[in-house]
Write a protein that holds these residues in place. Structure first.
Motif, PDB file in Angstrom:
ATOM      1  N   ASN A   1      42.516  69.026  -9.253  1.00  0.00           N
ATOM      2  CA  ASN A   1      41.313  69.284  -8.455  1.00  0.00           C
ATOM      3  C   ASN A   1      40.044  69.350  -9.288  1.00  0.00           C
ATOM      4  N   ALA A   2      40.138  69.066 -10.579  1.00  0.00           N
ATOM      5  CA  ALA A   2      38.928  68.989 -11.402  1.00  0.00           C
ATOM      6  C   ALA A   2      39.123  67.902 -12.449  1.00  0.00           C
ATOM      7  N   ALA A   3      38.041  67.275 -12.832  1.00  0.00           N
ATOM      8  CA  ALA A   3      38.132  66.227 -13.858  1.00  0.00           C
ATOM      9  C   ALA A   3      38.382  66.896 -15.216  1.00  0.00           C
ATOM     10  N   PRO A   4      39.008  66.151 -16.147  1.00  0.00           N
ATOM     11  CA  PRO A   4      39.325  66.743 -17.453  1.00  0.00           C
ATOM     12  C   PRO A   4      38.077  67.198 -18.217  1.00  0.00           C
ATOM     13  N   HIS A   5      38.159  68.382 -18.838  1.00  0.00           N
ATOM     14  CA  HIS A   5      37.054  68.840 -19.690  1.00  0.00           C
ATOM     15  C   HIS A   5      37.592  69.262 -21.047  1.00  0.00           C
ATOM     16  N   ILE A   6      36.713  69.832 -21.849  1.00  0.00           N
ATOM     17  CA  ILE A   6      37.090  70.101 -23.245  1.00  0.00           C
ATOM     18  C   ILE A   6      38.222  71.141 -23.359  1.00  0.00           C
ATOM     19  N   GLY A   7      38.358  72.000 -22.333  1.00  0.00           N
ATOM     20  CA  GLY A   7      39.452  72.981 -22.345  1.00  0.00           C
ATOM     21  C   GLY A   7      40.801  72.274 -22.267  1.00  0.00           C
ATOM     22  N   HIS A   8      40.900  71.280 -21.378  1.00  0.00           N
ATOM     23  CA  HIS A   8      42.156  70.507 -21.285  1.00  0.00           C
ATOM     24  C   HIS A   8      42.368  69.711 -22.584  1.00  0.00           C
ATOM     25  N   ALA A   9      41.259  69.172 -23.090  1.00  0.00           N
ATOM     26  CA  ALA A   9      41.356  68.365 -24.319  1.00  0.00           C
ATOM     27  C   ALA A   9      41.819  69.231 -25.492  1.00  0.00           C
ATOM     28  N   TYR A  10      41.413  70.491 -25.491  1.00  0.00           N
ATOM     29  CA  TYR A  10      41.770  71.420 -26.578  1.00  0.00           C
ATOM     30  C   TYR A  10      43.295  71.515 -26.707  1.00  0.00           C
TER      31      TYR A  10
ATOM     32  N   SER B   1      33.128  76.914 -16.010  1.00  0.00           N
ATOM     33  CA  SER B   1      33.523  76.733 -14.618  1.00  0.00           C
ATOM     34  C   SER B   1      32.490  75.877 -13.901  1.00  0.00           C
ATOM     35  N   LYS B   2      32.988  75.217 -12.851  1.00  0.00           N
ATOM     36  CA  LYS B   2      32.118  74.329 -12.085  1.00  0.00           C
ATOM     37  C   LYS B   2      30.954  75.116 -11.508  1.00  0.00           C
ATOM     38  N   SER B   3      31.264  76.320 -10.972  1.00  0.00           N
ATOM     39  CA  SER B   3      30.209  77.067 -10.287  1.00  0.00           C
ATOM     40  C   SER B   3      29.126  77.527 -11.273  1.00  0.00           C
ATOM     41  N   ARG B   4      29.518  77.840 -12.524  1.00  0.00           N
ATOM     42  CA  ARG B   4      28.502  78.239 -13.505  1.00  0.00           C
ATOM     43  C   ARG B   4      27.776  77.016 -14.068  1.00  0.00           C
TER      44      ARG B   4
END
Ligand code: MSP
Length: 419
Positions: free
Chosen positions: A14-23, A288-291
């Motif tokens: 439900n969210a595109a990959p970001h640096i947290g997933h990349a970590y 987070s998306k909301s922030r």
């Protein structure tokens, strides 16, 4: 050849990959390379976790069917790992039909062994974390994410998690490295010691899930489905059990309590180790998306390359603890450690090899540096074996400064000789 099978979480779509997933994926790739250097046949599974109300609702909002929606984001994740050059071997999707069979098999075995029964559940549920919240009242917030819980009443299949308290405690006792780091291990110990409630592992209120054979309209609870993906991915290679599950700290309970209990109930071998790392924070808060504070790996990779990002994250953040990501710190380390420290030394050394040794690296030269270098390799190996990456890298950089000093000294000595 000895095998080393490791996994990253299979990420929500439900969210595109970001640096947290990349970590996490980047560390998995690093461990794989490290294990290969030690002579192991190392294999990584990552993937996508595609079922549940949350995805169903996101798809609806996007005007797509759940499957179409999942296909698009799963492909984004797959492409992300390719673009970043991370050598994942298996990308396990939970919508893969082969996976449904493995989940059903796990359920059948737990049922046959007497660890599953039918019951009815009424309580508060968080659809974002896919978690029933015990002792909560209608409208109470989810302890994980703070969003309001929803009231649900369902007939469910229950897993007898309560029967595994002693077996789990025995496991943690016998295998002190099963959960790492120690702070996380202690959290799990305290949680299990406080007593375990049985766990509802099917849903009747959800359509977007793996159907429980012969028990329509039950579908599997997403965590029963998702954790099993680690096994599905290597079903044909005989690589189970995993040597390492690499995860973020927020999903430790699922991995260190539920997962070994499911496997024990089914009579399957257990993974050897679970390492729960900390969070990458952006300006001290969780992305987070909301922030609106989500950092993506792609632009960093395009500007300075994955190795620079990997070096930065592993050097800056003690693996296991939370750490802050900032562009200033990234650029600072890039310039001081990589360009000036390592880059300058490499360029000076290559120039001297060309100038004084006709471009050929001299072999068999014994000097204090050769010995320090050998010690450094041994220390780095030890640190990496313990997942102490920042410590290992500090050792490498201390070698760099020793070699720098050595070059300055031999330079001075040769000047003195000449005058
Ligand atoms: N689908 C579940 C996992 C199922 S595994 C059987 C899930 N997915 S997730 O998309 O939310 O991914 C969470 C994981 O992504 C974390 O456990 C961690 O590995 C990584 N990270 C996501 N954001 C992160 C940070 N900000 N910092 C560090 N890791 C992060 O949970």
């Amino acid at each position: 050849m000895k095998k080393y099978y490791l996994t990253t979480p299979i990420y929500y779509v439900n969210a595109a990959p970001h640096i947290g997933h990349a970590y996490t994926t980047m560390v998995a790739d690093l461990i794989k390379r490290f294990k290969q250097m030690q002579g192991y046949h190392a294999v990584i599974t990552t993937g996508s976790d595609e079922h549940g109300v949350n995805v169903e609702r996101s798809a609806q909002r996007a005007g797509k069917s759940p499957k179409e929606f999942c296909d698009a984001i799963a492909a984004e994740f797959q492409n992300q790992w390719k673009r970043l050059g991370l050598a994942v071997d298996h990308f396990q999707r939970t919508t893969d039909p082969a996976h449904a069979k493995v989940v059903q098999d796990l359920f059948d075995r737990c049922l046959k062994n007497g660890f599953i029964y039918k019951g009815s559940y009424s309580g508060q549920y968080c659809i974002f974390d896919n978690l029933y919240v015990n002792d909560a009242k209608p409208g109470d917030p989810c302890p994980e994410c703070g969003r309001p819980t929803e009231t649900v009443t369902e007939e469910n299949f229950f897993f007898k998690l309560s029967a595994f308290q002693d077996k789990l405690l025995e496991l943690y006792e016998k295998e002190p490295l099963f959960i790492q780091p120690d702070t996380r291990r202690n959290e799990v110990l305290a949680f299990v010691k406080a007593g375990l409630n049985d766990l509802s592992i099917t849903r009747t209120s959800i359509k977007w899930g793996i159907p429980v054979e012969g028990h329509a309209p039950h579908v599997f609870y997403v965590w029963f489905d998702a954790l099993t993906a680690y096994k599905t991915a290597v079903e044909n290679e005989g690589l189970w059990p995993a040597d390492l599950h690499l995860i973020g700290k927020e999903i430790l309970r699922f991995h260190a309590v539920f997962w070994p209990a499911f496997l024990m109930a089914a009579g399957y071998p257990l993974p050897s180790r679970i390492f729960a790392h900390g969070w990458l924070l952006f300006e001290e808060s969780k992305m987070s998306k909301s922030r609106g504070n989500i950092v993506r790996a792609d632009p960093i990779h395009e500007v300075m390359g994955m190795d620079a990002l990997r070096y930065f994250l592993l050097r800056e953040v003690v693996f296991g603890q939370d750490g802050n990501f900032s562009y200033d710190a990234l650029i600072g380390r890039y310039n001081s450690d990589l360009a000036n420290g390592l880059g300058n030394l490499a360029s000076r050394t290559l120039t001297m090899i060309n100038q004084y040794r006709k471009g050929v690296i001299p072999v068999g030269v014994e000097n204090p540096i050769a010995e320090t270098a050998r010690d450094t390799i041994a220390t780095v190996q030890q640190s990496f074996d313990r997942f102490e990456f920042s410590k290992g890298l500090e050792t490498v950089w201390s070698l760099i400064s020793t070699v720098d000093k050595f070059i300055v000294e031999i330079g001075r000595a040769s000047c003195r000789e000449r005058v």
